[in-house]
Write an enzyme that holds these catalytic residues in place. Structure first.
Site, PDB file in Angstrom:
ATOM      1  N   ASP A 436      -0.906   2.697 -11.745  1.00  0.00           N
ATOM      2  CA  ASP A 436      -0.362   2.069 -10.545  1.00  0.00           C
ATOM      3  C   ASP A 436      -1.169   2.571  -9.351  1.00  0.00           C
ATOM      4  O   ASP A 436      -1.064   3.738  -8.958  1.00  0.00           O
ATOM      5  CB  ASP A 436       1.120   2.440 -10.404  1.00  0.00           C
ATOM      6  N   HIS A 437      -1.956   1.670  -8.765  1.00  0.00           N
ATOM      7  CA  HIS A 437      -2.878   2.085  -7.699  1.00  0.00           C
ATOM      8  C   HIS A 437      -2.159   2.427  -6.402  1.00  0.00           C
ATOM      9  O   HIS A 437      -2.774   2.964  -5.476  1.00  0.00           O
ATOM     10  CB  HIS A 437      -3.885   0.962  -7.438  1.00  0.00           C
ATOM     11  N   ARG A 438      -0.859   2.147  -6.317  1.00  0.00           N
ATOM     12  CA  ARG A 438      -0.114   2.534  -5.112  1.00  0.00           C
ATOM     13  C   ARG A 438       0.052   4.044  -5.037  1.00  0.00           C
ATOM     14  O   ARG A 438       0.139   4.613  -3.941  1.00  0.00           O
ATOM     15  CB  ARG A 438       1.262   1.866  -5.108  1.00  0.00           C
TER      16      ARG A 438
END
Length: 466
Positions: A436-438
């Protein structure tokens, strides 16, 4: 007196399932805790026990139908005397008191019914929770003789019928705070209401409603299908409960999580030699030492070293939830679909213990014997397709996890040995880390996966670095 048995909570975050078997028929006598139906929920089949005793007067569900938490599934004749409720018996249930209040225009009877409901809340919390209760008791107001009775509200009736996703302890807290749970929008999975939500609402600080966020970022709907029969014969088959759950979870994951996949490969020559060396030790305890069992141990150590991968995002609260436990989910291929049982506290277990537990969970998955608890609580997942084949794939993160490791088939490859100045055959294991790049940046993902690769190449690394 007929009592409606409603489908109770069958697991955290589960609000609907498919009926796969009805274990009772009309006219049968049932007891408390007797199984009355089997429900296929998100990737598990569970037996639902009754919370009431008596004779089944009507079955409201059938095999293949969907049932929601809070929905009436059986009507049971308990054979009790209705007069007790009219006399203000303290043992009357909340629902009986509410019905008496709605049907009787007399102010004295309304006040007595409200008092009985309060008493029942204090003395019969467990009974009220099992029946899907949880409505805050409002103080009775004596109506003037000439004052007309209030007209029933359709929207209020609909709200009363709506199942309230809250644990018994949360319902009890709401009653203590004088809060109506129906007025709260839960911040948990599928709108589940927590104790913190109740406290915030009681303090006048209600969290933002998810409906507003949904309006701001609508989920795209699928385009209608063409008429395939124009080109040839077709056949339709109903989705299983497992497939429906997969559709829901993967659609949610793809629509809400910005995913990136990082690839690397590990020299698994020593890793495989170690596995072969200790296969008999595993067989001695009735287990099978698989590459997946050894990888779980490595991943558990990596999650301790890199806590961001063992965390979850709370977007509404703008917080990161770091977990102090390490639970690893393992994808298992079955005839019914992909199931992901969870190995709890994987970092505290030996490789042999992990091999044994993994074998037990895999067998339960294939036999559809996994319980809801077997499927919940995972922080990170491992999906190993090496036994089937393929050079690589991009696994999908299943929130609230923030990462998943994909493993493909190992193969012998020529690797340059600079010391000997020749190519040597080495067993190479392809790995893919989707994240999850967040929460996780590319550099952090590269470091995590490189550490996993080094632990495969140098098994002593885990003991050396802890």
């Amino acid at each position: 007196m007929a009592t409606d048995f409603k489908l109770p909570d069958v697991g955290e975050g589960i609000d609907v399932g498919t009926v796969v078997a009805v274990l009772v028929a009309e006219g049968d006598r049932i007891e408390v805790d007797q199984g009355v139906l089997e429900l296929e929920t998100d990737k598990a089949v569970v037996e639902v026990p009754s919370t009431v005793a008596g004779v089944v007067s009507k079955v409201h569900v059938s095999v293949g139908a969907e049932a929601k938490v809070g929905q009436v599934v059986l009507s049971v004749d308990e054979g009790t005397d209705d007069a007790g409720a009219d006399e203000g018996d303290d043992d009357a249930g909340t629902d009986d008191a509410a019905d008496a209040d709605a049907a009787n225009d007399d102010a004295r009877a309304s006040a007595e019914a409200a008092d009985d409901a309060d008493a029942a809340d204090d003395t019969s919390d467990d009974e009220a929770d099992d029946e899907g209760a949880g409505k805050a008791a409002a103080p009775a107001r004596e109506r003037a003789p000439d004052e007309p009775a209030p007209a029933p509200s359709k929207s209020s009736d609909a709200d009363d019928a709506r199942p309230i996703p809250a644990a018994p302890s949360v319902r009890r807290l709401a009653r203590e705070r004088g809060v109506d749970l129906r007025a709260i929008t839960g911040s948990g999975v599928l709108g589940r209401i927590s104790a913190e939500d109740v406290e915030r609402f009681a303090a006048g600080d209600e969290p933002a409603r998810p409906a507003a966020a949904a309006a701001a970022a609508p989920v795209p709907t699928a385009a209608p299908l063409p008429d395939f029969s124009k080109w040839g014969e077709t056949e339709r088959a109903a989705m299983s409960g497992i497939r429906k759950a997969t559709v829901r979870s993967m659609t949610n994951a793809w629509a809400t999580v910005p995913m990136v996949t990082h690839f690397d490969s590990a020299d698994a020559t020593e890793f495989e030699a170690l596995r072969q060396r200790y296969k008999k030790a595993a067989e001695a305890i009735g287990a099978k030492l698989t590459p997946t069992a050894m990888l779980i141990k490595i991943v558990a150590a990596a999650l301790r070293k890199y806590p961001d991968f063992n965390a979850s995002l709370d977007v509404d609260a703008q917080e990161i939830v770091y977990k102090r436990y390490v639970n690893v989910g393992v994808a298992v291929d079955t005839d019914h679909g992909l199931l992901v049982p969870v190995i709890k506290h994987a970092d505290r277990k030996s490789i042999l213990d992990l091999a044994d537990e993994l074998g037990v969970l895999a067998d339960k998955a294939r036999d559809r014997k996994l319980s809801p608890d077997d499927m919940q609580g995972g922080n990170f997942s491992v999906s190993n397709l090496g036994g089937i084949g393929g050079h690589g794939f991009t696994p999908i993160v299943n929130p609230p996890d923030v990462a998943i490791l994909g493993v493909s088939r190992s193969r012998m490859e020529p690797v340059w040995d600079a010391d000997q100045n020749v190519f040597v055959p080495r067993l190479t294991m392809p790995l893919a880390l989707t994240y999850d790049h967040r929460l996780i940046d590319g550099a952090a993902a590269a470091r995590f996966l490189r550490w996993v690769c080094r632990a495969i190449e140098e098994p002593f690394l885990m003991a050396l670095e802890g």
